[in-house]
Design an enzyme around this catalytic site. Structure first.
Site, PDB file in Angstrom:
ATOM      1  N   CYS A 135       0.806  -1.225   0.000  1.00  0.00           N
ATOM      2  CA  CYS A 135       0.000   0.000   0.000  1.00  0.00           C
ATOM      3  C   CYS A 135       0.840   1.276   0.000  1.00  0.00           C
ATOM      4  O   CYS A 135       0.316   2.361  -0.239  1.00  0.00           O
ATOM      5  CB  CYS A 135      -0.946   0.017   1.200  1.00  0.00           C
ATOM      6  SG  CYS A 135      -1.969  -1.445   1.301  1.00  0.00           S
ATOM      7  N   HIS A 260      -2.803   7.001   3.407  1.00  0.00           N
ATOM      8  CA  HIS A 260      -3.313   5.726   2.889  1.00  0.00           C
ATOM      9  C   HIS A 260      -4.698   5.491   3.487  1.00  0.00           C
ATOM     10  O   HIS A 260      -4.912   5.673   4.687  1.00  0.00           O
ATOM     11  CB  HIS A 260      -2.354   4.595   3.246  1.00  0.00           C
ATOM     12  CG  HIS A 260      -2.900   3.247   2.919  1.00  0.00           C
ATOM     13  ND1 HIS A 260      -3.519   2.964   1.721  1.00  0.00           N
ATOM     14  CD2 HIS A 260      -2.940   2.084   3.643  1.00  0.00           C
ATOM     15  CE1 HIS A 260      -3.895   1.707   1.715  1.00  0.00           C
ATOM     16  NE2 HIS A 260      -3.571   1.153   2.867  1.00  0.00           N
ATOM     17  N   ASN A 290     -10.371   0.033   1.110  1.00  0.00           N
ATOM     18  CA  ASN A 290      -8.909   0.118   1.027  1.00  0.00           C
ATOM     19  C   ASN A 290      -8.471  -0.426  -0.336  1.00  0.00           C
ATOM     20  O   ASN A 290      -8.573  -1.624  -0.590  1.00  0.00           O
ATOM     21  CB  ASN A 290      -8.301  -0.704   2.177  1.00  0.00           C
ATOM     22  CG  ASN A 290      -6.785  -0.718   2.156  1.00  0.00           C
ATOM     23  OD1 ASN A 290      -6.167  -0.318   1.171  1.00  0.00           O
ATOM     24  ND2 ASN A 290      -6.198  -1.199   3.233  1.00  0.00           N
TER      25      ASN A 290
HETATM   26  O1  UT7 Z   1      -3.442  -1.488   4.012  1.00  0.00           O
HETATM   27  C1  UT7 Z   1      -3.322  -2.034   5.288  1.00  0.00           C
HETATM   28  C2  UT7 Z   1      -4.369  -3.076   5.456  1.00  0.00           C
HETATM   29  N1  UT7 Z   1      -4.812  -3.414   6.744  1.00  0.00           N
HETATM   30  C3  UT7 Z   1      -5.239  -2.562   7.700  1.00  0.00           C
HETATM   31  O2  UT7 Z   1      -5.126  -1.381   7.603  1.00  0.00           O
HETATM   32  C4  UT7 Z   1      -5.865  -3.172   8.928  1.00  0.00           C
HETATM   33  C5  UT7 Z   1      -5.736  -2.305  10.142  1.00  0.00           C
HETATM   34  N2  UT7 Z   1      -6.658  -2.741  11.178  1.00  0.00           N
HETATM   35  C6  UT7 Z   1      -7.951  -2.378  11.193  1.00  0.00           C
HETATM   36  O3  UT7 Z   1      -8.392  -1.619  10.367  1.00  0.00           O
HETATM   37  C7  UT7 Z   1      -8.814  -2.892  12.330  1.00  0.00           C
HETATM   38  O4  UT7 Z   1      -8.002  -3.596  13.267  1.00  0.00           O
HETATM   39  C8  UT7 Z   1      -9.952  -3.841  11.831  1.00  0.00           C
HETATM   40  C9  UT7 Z   1     -10.995  -3.028  11.104  1.00  0.00           C
HETATM   41  C10 UT7 Z   1      -9.394  -4.922  10.941  1.00  0.00           C
HETATM   42  C11 UT7 Z   1     -10.648  -4.488  13.049  1.00  0.00           C
HETATM   43  O5  UT7 Z   1     -11.110  -3.481  13.932  1.00  0.00           O
HETATM   44  P1  UT7 Z   1     -10.812  -3.614  15.498  1.00  0.00           P
HETATM   45  O6  UT7 Z   1     -11.461  -2.478  16.146  1.00  0.00           O
HETATM   46  O7  UT7 Z   1      -9.332  -3.754  15.661  1.00  0.00           O
HETATM   47  O8  UT7 Z   1     -11.605  -4.933  15.862  1.00  0.00           O
HETATM   48  P2  UT7 Z   1     -11.048  -6.300  16.480  1.00  0.00           P
HETATM   49  O9  UT7 Z   1     -10.195  -7.017  15.499  1.00  0.00           O
HETATM   50  O10 UT7 Z   1     -10.507  -6.020  17.834  1.00  0.00           O
HETATM   51  O11 UT7 Z   1     -12.394  -7.084  16.663  1.00  0.00           O
HETATM   52  C12 UT7 Z   1     -13.398  -6.677  17.623  1.00  0.00           C
HETATM   53  C13 UT7 Z   1     -14.536  -7.670  17.536  1.00  0.00           C
HETATM   54  C14 UT7 Z   1     -14.078  -9.131  17.553  1.00  0.00           C
HETATM   55  O12 UT7 Z   1     -15.053  -9.865  18.279  1.00  0.00           O
HETATM   56  P3  UT7 Z   1     -14.801 -10.269  19.814  1.00  0.00           P
HETATM   57  O13 UT7 Z   1     -13.555 -11.091  19.820  1.00  0.00           O
HETATM   58  O14 UT7 Z   1     -14.670  -8.989  20.546  1.00  0.00           O
HETATM   59  O15 UT7 Z   1     -16.029 -11.044  20.153  1.00  0.00           O
HETATM   60  C15 UT7 Z   1     -14.130  -9.528  16.122  1.00  0.00           C
HETATM   61  O16 UT7 Z   1     -14.343 -10.903  15.936  1.00  0.00           O
HETATM   62  O17 UT7 Z   1     -15.219  -7.488  16.282  1.00  0.00           O
HETATM   63  C16 UT7 Z   1     -15.308  -8.749  15.622  1.00  0.00           C
HETATM   64  N3  UT7 Z   1     -15.297  -8.503  14.190  1.00  0.00           N
HETATM   65  C17 UT7 Z   1     -16.382  -8.184  13.489  1.00  0.00           C
HETATM   66  N4  UT7 Z   1     -17.661  -8.033  13.854  1.00  0.00           N
HETATM   67  C18 UT7 Z   1     -18.534  -7.685  12.893  1.00  0.00           C
HETATM   68  C19 UT7 Z   1     -14.229  -8.531  13.350  1.00  0.00           C
HETATM   69  N5  UT7 Z   1     -14.614  -8.229  12.101  1.00  0.00           N
HETATM   70  C20 UT7 Z   1     -15.944  -8.009  12.165  1.00  0.00           C
HETATM   71  C21 UT7 Z   1     -16.918  -7.668  11.211  1.00  0.00           C
HETATM   72  N6  UT7 Z   1     -18.196  -7.517  11.609  1.00  0.00           N
HETATM   73  N7  UT7 Z   1     -16.615  -7.468   9.904  1.00  0.00           N
END
Ligand code: UT7
Length: 335
Positions: A135, A260, A290
């Site tokens: 990216c 980005h 993204n």
């Molecule tokens: O170009 C670079 C590419 N990558 C990135 O930039 C990724 C950077 N990271 C992020 O953008 C964020 O970490 C994410 C959007 C991927 C995730 O957000 P988060 O606030 O860090 O959520 P999390 O991973 O801590 O998940 C919180 C909860 C989890 O459930 P539990 O364990 O609390 O029960 C996940 O399983 O949200 C759950 N979850 C979802 N729920 C609904 C994860 N994805 C989803 C979803 N819909 N799509």
């Protein structure tokens, strides 16, 4: 007869357009003179995804800022569309280009490079190569274009394109909600105006974080989203500070940040740490998702259309991505 005269007599020999036409000058700067974009043709909304995944529009909007993304089209199709618009805007005929750099981590084929096919489609007669810095790749390519112009080239076409939808597991809610396809292209040209153009660039790599976000041959991309988030904010801030310091400027001088477009919360955190008001960030990810290499030129394009980026504005590009790669460029907008 010397070697070049001999080569000119060989059947089918066409000399390429990559030779510096003048001696490099220390006053030469590189500046962006045209920009074009292209997006995947199929819109997929959060509501569409919620039909097949255990997710909701509310979760996606709140945690990422994304409402919909566009997918579809090959890297070649998207790139060529974006490049034609950029060249038209810059009023540069493809035959005048000295180099084409295409940043992508999702090329249509292992080889040849997408840029070779772009060169042929456009009818350009110059060197062409692909670059993979995930990216961060578009900003990497802008930096290389700037260096080539300092070394004597006149006109370089830079493209950022990715089609991550082909490497996304559409059954995995942790990644499927994030990505989209698109392309953005800019024409980078020599300017004699010492006050305008690319003032400084920074390229970085932190390979110890390579496993945080990766994609093996034949597999879908995988990532540790939380850790990518944490590291992304850190490297964006330090890369931004480096280009500002190199140009003898501070964050208070910045008019527009083009970060980005991965997650609106990453952008908010980085802007806060840089002490730049969030209103100065150009964003487009609500409707694109993204798009990896394409995200910065897509956001730049929208900011130009909105009048947010205009003559004399100090524009900071800052990208991060798999690798973990990071790149920044500081531009005084205009020619
Ligand atoms: O170009 C670079 C590419 N990558 C990135 O930039 C990724 C950077 N990271 C992020 O953008 C964020 O970490 C994410 C959007 C991927 C995730 O957000 P988060 O606030 O860090 O959520 P999390 O991973 O801590 O998940 C919180 C909860 C989890 O459930 P539990 O364990 O609390 O029960 C996940 O399983 O949200 C759950 N979850 C979802 N729920 C609904 C994860 N994805 C989803 C979803 N819909 N799509």
């Amino acid at each position: 007869m010397n070697a070049s005269q001999l080569a000119n007599q060989l059947p089918g020999y066409e000399p390429t357009n990559n030779k510096p036409t003048e001696n490099p000058s220390i006053m030469t700067r590189a500046t962006i003179t045209g920009l074009g974009t292209a997006r995947g043709h199929k819109v997929i909304t959060n509501h569409d995804l919620a039909q097949t995944l255990d997710t909701s529009n509310e979760w996606i909007v709140e945690r990422t800022g994304i409402h919909e993304r566009r997918i579809g089209g090959s890297c070649l199709e998207l790139s060529t569309q974006a490049a034609r618009t950029a060249l038209e805007q810059a009023q540069v005929p493809p035959a005048d280009l000295n180099l084409i750099i295409c940043s992508t981590c999702t090329p249509d084929q292992v080889f040849p490079a997408v840029s070779n096919r772009i060169q042929h489609e456009l009818g350009a007669n110059c060197g062409a190569f692909d670059l993979n810095a995930a990216c961060s790749g578009f900003t990497y390519a802008v930096s290389i274009a700037e260096a080539q112009i300092a070394a004597g080239m006149n006109k370089v076409l830079v493209i950022g394109v990715d089609t991550l939808s082909r490497f996304t597991d559409w059954n995995d809610r942790t990644t499927a909600v994030l990505f989209g396809d698109g392309a953005g292209a800019v024409v980078v040209e020599k300017t004699q105006n010492p006050d305008k153009g690319i003032l400084s660039t920074y390229l970085g790599s932190e390979g110890r974080f390579a496993d945080l976000l990766s994609c093996d041959f034949g597999n879908y991309l995988q990532m540790d989203g939380k850790e990518v988030f944490r590291q992304a904010v850190r490297v964006m801030v330090s890369a931004s500070q480096k280009v500002l310091a190199e140009a003898g400027l501070t964050s208070a001088d910045v008019d527009v940040v083009v970060p980005h477009q991965a997650n609106v919360r990453i952008i908010e955190s980085a802007m806060k740490r840089l002490q730049i008001p969030l209103e100065k960030a150009a964003t487009v990810l609500a409707t694109t998702g993204n798009t990896s290499s394409a995200s910065i030129p897509l956001a730049m394009g929208a900011a130009i259309t909105d009048g947010f980026i205009s003559d004399n504005k100090l524009v900071l590009l800052v990208g991060f991505g798999a690798g973990m790669s990071v790149a920044a460029a500081l531009i005084r907008w205009g020619q």
